[in-house]
Design an enzyme around this catalytic site. Structure first.
Site, short mmCIF file in Angstrom:
data_model
loop_
_atom_site.label_atom_id
_atom_site.label_comp_id
_atom_site.label_asym_id
_atom_site.label_seq_id
_atom_site.Cartn_x
_atom_site.Cartn_y
_atom_site.Cartn_z
N ASN A 132 -7.41 -4.25 5.36
CA ASN A 132 -7.97 -3.43 6.44
C ASN A 132 -8.67 -4.30 7.49
OD1 ASN A 132 -7.44 -0.57 6.54
ND2 ASN A 132 -8.42 -0.42 4.53
N ASP A 142 -4.33 -4.80 0.75
CA ASP A 142 -4.60 -4.19 2.06
C ASP A 142 -6.03 -4.58 2.42
OD1 ASP A 142 -5.17 -2.66 4.23
OD2 ASP A 142 -4.64 -0.74 3.32
N ASN A 183 0.87 -1.17 0.00
CA ASN A 183 0.00 0.00 0.00
C ASN A 183 0.91 1.22 0.00
OD1 ASN A 183 -1.43 2.32 0.88
ND2 ASN A 183 -3.07 1.05 1.69
N ASP A 221 -1.97 -6.30 5.85
CA ASP A 221 -1.69 -6.59 4.43
C ASP A 221 -1.44 -8.08 4.31
OD1 ASP A 221 -1.29 -3.68 3.22
OD2 ASP A 221 -0.38 -3.73 5.22
N GLU A 248 -3.96 2.10 -2.87
CA GLU A 248 -4.02 3.54 -2.56
C GLU A 248 -3.15 4.35 -3.52
OE1 GLU A 248 -4.22 3.94 2.14
OE2 GLU A 248 -5.11 5.62 1.06
N ASP A 285 2.79 4.51 5.15
CA ASP A 285 2.58 3.96 6.49
C ASP A 285 2.53 2.43 6.47
OD1 ASP A 285 0.23 4.40 5.10
OD2 ASP A 285 -0.78 5.50 6.70
N HIS A 286 2.45 1.82 5.29
CA HIS A 286 2.51 0.36 5.14
C HIS A 286 3.90 -0.05 4.64
CE1 HIS A 286 -1.98 -0.44 5.10
NE2 HIS A 286 -1.95 0.87 4.90
#
Length: 258
Positions: free
Chosen positions: A150, A148, A7, A219, A34, A248-249
């Site tokens: 989530n 991802d 991501n 993930d 993203e 951030d991933h």
DNA sequence: ATGACTTACCCGGTAAGA
């Protein structure tokens, strides 16, 4: 064959990191999420210049998914968008084929705040994913469903599970839907390889989370039975999270036998 | 159930992420 999910949190802001990642980690296949960019502005040229073919399904400002594969592999698009809701305009799913392997790349809705319309959308989307996944899991060909999700699957997947009890990524409903996926016959490859380890793929930008290793695992690379027989090893490229201007991933990857 | 940070949008304040 090394297969990864990453991501990028905005492919424009992340392009230097992405190119460095491709160069240093050399994945054969990587699914991105993203993108936050329309198709017309997708930076295909630098990616092709780095030795990859690419298919992508973008959207203005938010969402967007892509599949990259090294040029030596055959990459083709099978479809885009998750079936089940013609009204859904969010770009969260793309399906391709790399050589003999079917690759589904997904960016599952976050679902916060909970309860509310965003959470309802998440759960509807997961229902649609379950329908799609049920077809894919049974195929005679190897399939990986990566991205991802989530979803924090279990307590071991969060540095402090109690911090997430009000969060849609750790909701009972989302965790149950994820377990339903596994019950269809999918293998959570990273968990299979490391049954007891705390493994994180995301650290938020706040509160110095990465330095404190205050992370979560969201993930995932799910394998159907045909492909899970070929699973070799895997991991998380944590160092990428420590690079300048990181997502951030962190990229999460496995290798499978050819 | 907020704040912190980061990104994208259009150009400083909002929306979204998780």
């Amino acid at each position: 064959m090394k297969i990864a999910t990453y991501n990028v949190n905005g492919i424009t802001a992340r392009l230097p990191s992405l190119l460095r990642y491709l160069e240093e980690k050399s994945p054969d296949v990587v699914g991105l999420q993203e993108l936050k960019i329309v198709d017309e502005k997708f930076p295909a040229l630098p990616i092709i210049g780095a030795g990859y073919n690419v298919i992508f399904h973008g959207q203005k400002s938010w969402n967007g998914v892509a599949i990259l594969a090294k040029k030596e592999h055959e990459l083709s698009e099978v479809g885009r968008g998750l079936p089940g809701d013609p009204e859904d305009v969010q770009s969260r799913f793309i399906e391709g084929r790399v050589n003999d392997i079917r690759v589904g790349c997904l960016y599952l809705p976050n679902g916060n705040p909970m309860p509310g319309p965003k959470f309802d959308y998440k759960m509807t989307w997961m229902d649609r994913l379950l329908t799609k996944a049920e077809e894919l899991v049974k195929l005679d060909e190897p399939v990986v469903l990566l991205g991802d999700y989530n979803v924090i699957p279990e307590n071991i997947d969060a540095y402090r599970p109690d911090r997430y009890v009000f969060d849609a990524v750790f909701s009972l409903e989302a965790k149950e839907a994820y377990q339903e996926l596994l019950q269809q016959g999918w293998t959570d490859s990273i968990r299979q390889l490391f049954p007891e380890e705390k493994i994180f793929t995301y650290w938020d930008y706040f509160r110095n989370s990465f330095a404190r290793d205050a992370g979560i695992r969201m993930d995932h690379l799910l394998l159907n039975p045909v492909l899970s027989k070929r699973l070799q090893t895997g991991g998380v490229d944590r160092d990428v999270r420590g690079w300048e201007k990181p997502s951030d991933h962190a990229p999460t990857w496995i290798t499978v036998n050819d």
